[in-house]
Design a protein around this motif. Structure first.
Motif, PDB file in Angstrom:
ATOM      1  N   THR A  18      -2.080 -10.859  -6.072  1.00  0.00           N
ATOM      2  CA  THR A  18      -1.140  -9.712  -5.440  1.00  0.00           C
ATOM      3  C   THR A  18      -1.602  -9.008  -4.108  1.00  0.00           C
ATOM      4  O   THR A  18      -1.210  -9.003  -3.077  1.00  0.00           O
ATOM      5  CB  THR A  18      -0.754  -8.798  -6.563  1.00  0.00           C
ATOM      6  OG1 THR A  18      -0.182  -9.474  -7.593  1.00  0.00           O
ATOM      7  CG2 THR A  18       0.346  -7.908  -5.805  1.00  0.00           C
TER       8      THR A  18
ATOM      9  N   PRO B 178       6.110  -6.763   0.190  1.00  0.00           N
ATOM     10  CA  PRO B 178       6.149  -6.431  -1.251  1.00  0.00           C
ATOM     11  C   PRO B 178       7.414  -6.913  -1.883  1.00  0.00           C
ATOM     12  O   PRO B 178       7.451  -7.261  -3.272  1.00  0.00           O
ATOM     13  CB  PRO B 178       5.961  -4.785  -1.413  1.00  0.00           C
ATOM     14  CG  PRO B 178       5.188  -4.302  -0.163  1.00  0.00           C
ATOM     15  CD  PRO B 178       5.619  -5.362   0.688  1.00  0.00           C
ATOM     16  N   GLU B 179       8.455  -6.863  -1.068  1.00  0.00           N
ATOM     17  CA  GLU B 179       9.740  -7.366  -1.934  1.00  0.00           C
ATOM     18  C   GLU B 179       9.738  -8.538  -2.220  1.00  0.00           C
ATOM     19  O   GLU B 179      10.137  -9.053  -3.241  1.00  0.00           O
ATOM     20  CB  GLU B 179      11.111  -7.183  -1.000  1.00  0.00           C
ATOM     21  CG  GLU B 179      11.066  -5.987  -0.547  1.00  0.00           C
ATOM     22  CD  GLU B 179      10.156  -5.258   0.457  1.00  0.00           C
ATOM     23  OE1 GLU B 179       9.763  -6.219   1.373  1.00  0.00           O
ATOM     24  OE2 GLU B 179      10.250  -4.066   0.640  1.00  0.00           O
TER      25      GLU B 179
ATOM     26  N   VAL C  30       7.306  -9.154  -5.481  1.00  0.00           N
ATOM     27  CA  VAL C  30       7.897  -8.817  -6.409  1.00  0.00           C
ATOM     28  C   VAL C  30       8.843  -9.935  -6.949  1.00  0.00           C
ATOM     29  O   VAL C  30       8.903 -10.197  -8.189  1.00  0.00           O
ATOM     30  CB  VAL C  30       8.383  -7.461  -6.473  1.00  0.00           C
ATOM     31  CG1 VAL C  30       9.351  -7.045  -7.577  1.00  0.00           C
ATOM     32  CG2 VAL C  30       7.421  -6.723  -6.275  1.00  0.00           C
TER      33      VAL C  30
ATOM     34  N   GLN D 114       7.183 -12.845  -8.429  1.00  0.00           N
ATOM     35  CA  GLN D 114       6.446 -12.589  -9.684  1.00  0.00           C
ATOM     36  C   GLN D 114       7.602 -12.678 -10.581  1.00  0.00           C
ATOM     37  O   GLN D 114       7.395 -13.149 -11.860  1.00  0.00           O
ATOM     38  CB  GLN D 114       5.802 -11.344  -9.696  1.00  0.00           C
ATOM     39  CG  GLN D 114       4.292 -11.394  -9.132  1.00  0.00           C
ATOM     40  CD  GLN D 114       3.886  -9.681  -8.847  1.00  0.00           C
ATOM     41  OE1 GLN D 114       4.908  -8.553  -8.871  1.00  0.00           O
ATOM     42  NE2 GLN D 114       2.778  -9.680  -8.868  1.00  0.00           N
TER      43      GLN D 114
ATOM     44  N   SER E 219      11.255  -3.323 -11.785  1.00  0.00           N
ATOM     45  CA  SER E 219      10.973  -3.896 -10.412  1.00  0.00           C
ATOM     46  C   SER E 219      10.629  -2.879  -9.263  1.00  0.00           C
ATOM     47  O   SER E 219       9.892  -3.091  -8.571  1.00  0.00           O
ATOM     48  CB  SER E 219      12.337  -4.346  -9.950  1.00  0.00           C
ATOM     49  OG  SER E 219      12.436  -5.784 -11.011  1.00  0.00           O
TER      50      SER E 219
ATOM     51  N   HIS F 236       6.882  -2.545 -10.089  1.00  0.00           N
ATOM     52  CA  HIS F 236       6.279  -3.461  -9.456  1.00  0.00           C
ATOM     53  C   HIS F 236       5.959  -3.460  -8.001  1.00  0.00           C
ATOM     54  O   HIS F 236       5.013  -3.565  -7.213  1.00  0.00           O
ATOM     55  CB  HIS F 236       6.777  -4.784  -9.839  1.00  0.00           C
ATOM     56  CG  HIS F 236       6.344  -5.050 -11.171  1.00  0.00           C
ATOM     57  ND1 HIS F 236       4.991  -5.646 -11.661  1.00  0.00           N
ATOM     58  CD2 HIS F 236       6.916  -5.012 -12.541  1.00  0.00           C
ATOM     59  CE1 HIS F 236       4.982  -5.934 -12.776  1.00  0.00           C
ATOM     60  NE2 HIS F 236       6.099  -5.689 -13.367  1.00  0.00           N
ATOM     61  N   TRP F 237       7.301  -2.923  -7.304  1.00  0.00           N
ATOM     62  CA  TRP F 237       7.169  -2.802  -6.065  1.00  0.00           C
ATOM     63  C   TRP F 237       6.175  -1.676  -5.509  1.00  0.00           C
ATOM     64  O   TRP F 237       5.540  -1.878  -4.570  1.00  0.00           O
ATOM     65  CB  TRP F 237       8.658  -2.551  -5.465  1.00  0.00           C
ATOM     66  CG  TRP F 237       8.698  -2.407  -4.048  1.00  0.00           C
ATOM     67  CD1 TRP F 237       8.717  -3.483  -2.829  1.00  0.00           C
ATOM     68  CD2 TRP F 237       8.685  -1.226  -3.074  1.00  0.00           C
ATOM     69  NE1 TRP F 237       8.864  -3.105  -1.671  1.00  0.00           N
ATOM     70  CE2 TRP F 237       8.708  -1.536  -1.669  1.00  0.00           C
ATOM     71  CE3 TRP F 237       8.327   0.204  -3.395  1.00  0.00           C
ATOM     72  CZ2 TRP F 237       8.485  -0.722  -0.482  1.00  0.00           C
ATOM     73  CZ3 TRP F 237       8.238   1.043  -2.166  1.00  0.00           C
ATOM     74  CH2 TRP F 237       8.131   0.701  -1.011  1.00  0.00           C
TER      75      TRP F 237
ATOM     76  N   THR G 202       2.604  -2.949  -5.851  1.00  0.00           N
ATOM     77  CA  THR G 202       2.490  -3.813  -4.593  1.00  0.00           C
ATOM     78  C   THR G 202       2.301  -3.220  -3.353  1.00  0.00           C
ATOM     79  O   THR G 202       1.250  -3.492  -2.463  1.00  0.00           O
ATOM     80  CB  THR G 202       3.306  -4.866  -4.603  1.00  0.00           C
ATOM     81  OG1 THR G 202       3.548  -5.742  -6.056  1.00  0.00           O
ATOM     82  CG2 THR G 202       3.128  -6.054  -3.882  1.00  0.00           C
TER      83      THR G 202
END
Length: 151
Positions: free
Chosen positions: A73, A82-83, A86, A89, A124, A127-128, A131
């Motif tokens: 990552t 990042p979008e 994610v 992923q 989400s 995770h964003w 990231t």
């Protein structure tokens, strides 16, 4: 089990130095060692031959996979937003888990769908944020802070 998962943070830090060329800073390593000692306190009983011991070893063996995921990552943040990371992923995890879900699948009733949607959105977003942190900072700087999750 959660505490054992924190062992991946040490693996991330050591590999970030080796594969990403991040600097070795004493303060980061001191923080990581203190956090790791906290993990050791939480995982007081040693791994035994019991069922709990087996699952502890399974969790411990997953640490390098989590470390690899974080390193990949971080490497991707050098070229992708990042979008995008994610989204890929989510697609990858869904694809690999689909075969296991199909065999025991039953459609849930209507009530939990709102919780599912909220869980997906919050997960989400988390995770964003992670990231984005990987994009902005060095992995070895971020990892010791994750030990706060133990509290």
């Amino acid at each position: 089990m959660t505490a054992i998962g924190f062992t991946s943070l040490i693996a991330v830090m050591t590999r970030a130095v080796r594969f990403l060329g991040e600097p070795i800073l004493r303060a980061r390593w001191v923080a990581a060692i203190i956090g790791f000692l906290g993990v050791r306190v939480m995982v007081t009983p040693p791994f035994t031959g019991t069922a709990d011991g087996f699952w502890s070893l399974v969790m411990f063996s997953s640490s390098p996979l989590f470390a690899a995921s974080f390193l990949i990552t971080k490497a991707l943040t050098r070229r992708d937003r990042p979008e995008v990371i994610v989204a890929w992923q989510a697609i990858t995890v869904s694809t690999f888990n689909l075969p296991f879900a199909v065999f025991g699948w039953t459609w849930p009733c209507v009530e939990p769908w709102g919780c599912f949607l909220m869980t997906g959105l919050l997960g989400s977003a988390g995770h964003w944020c992670l990231t984005e942190a990987f994009r902005i900072a060095e992995l070895s700087a971020i990892q010791p802070v994750k030990f706060i999750d133990m509290i």
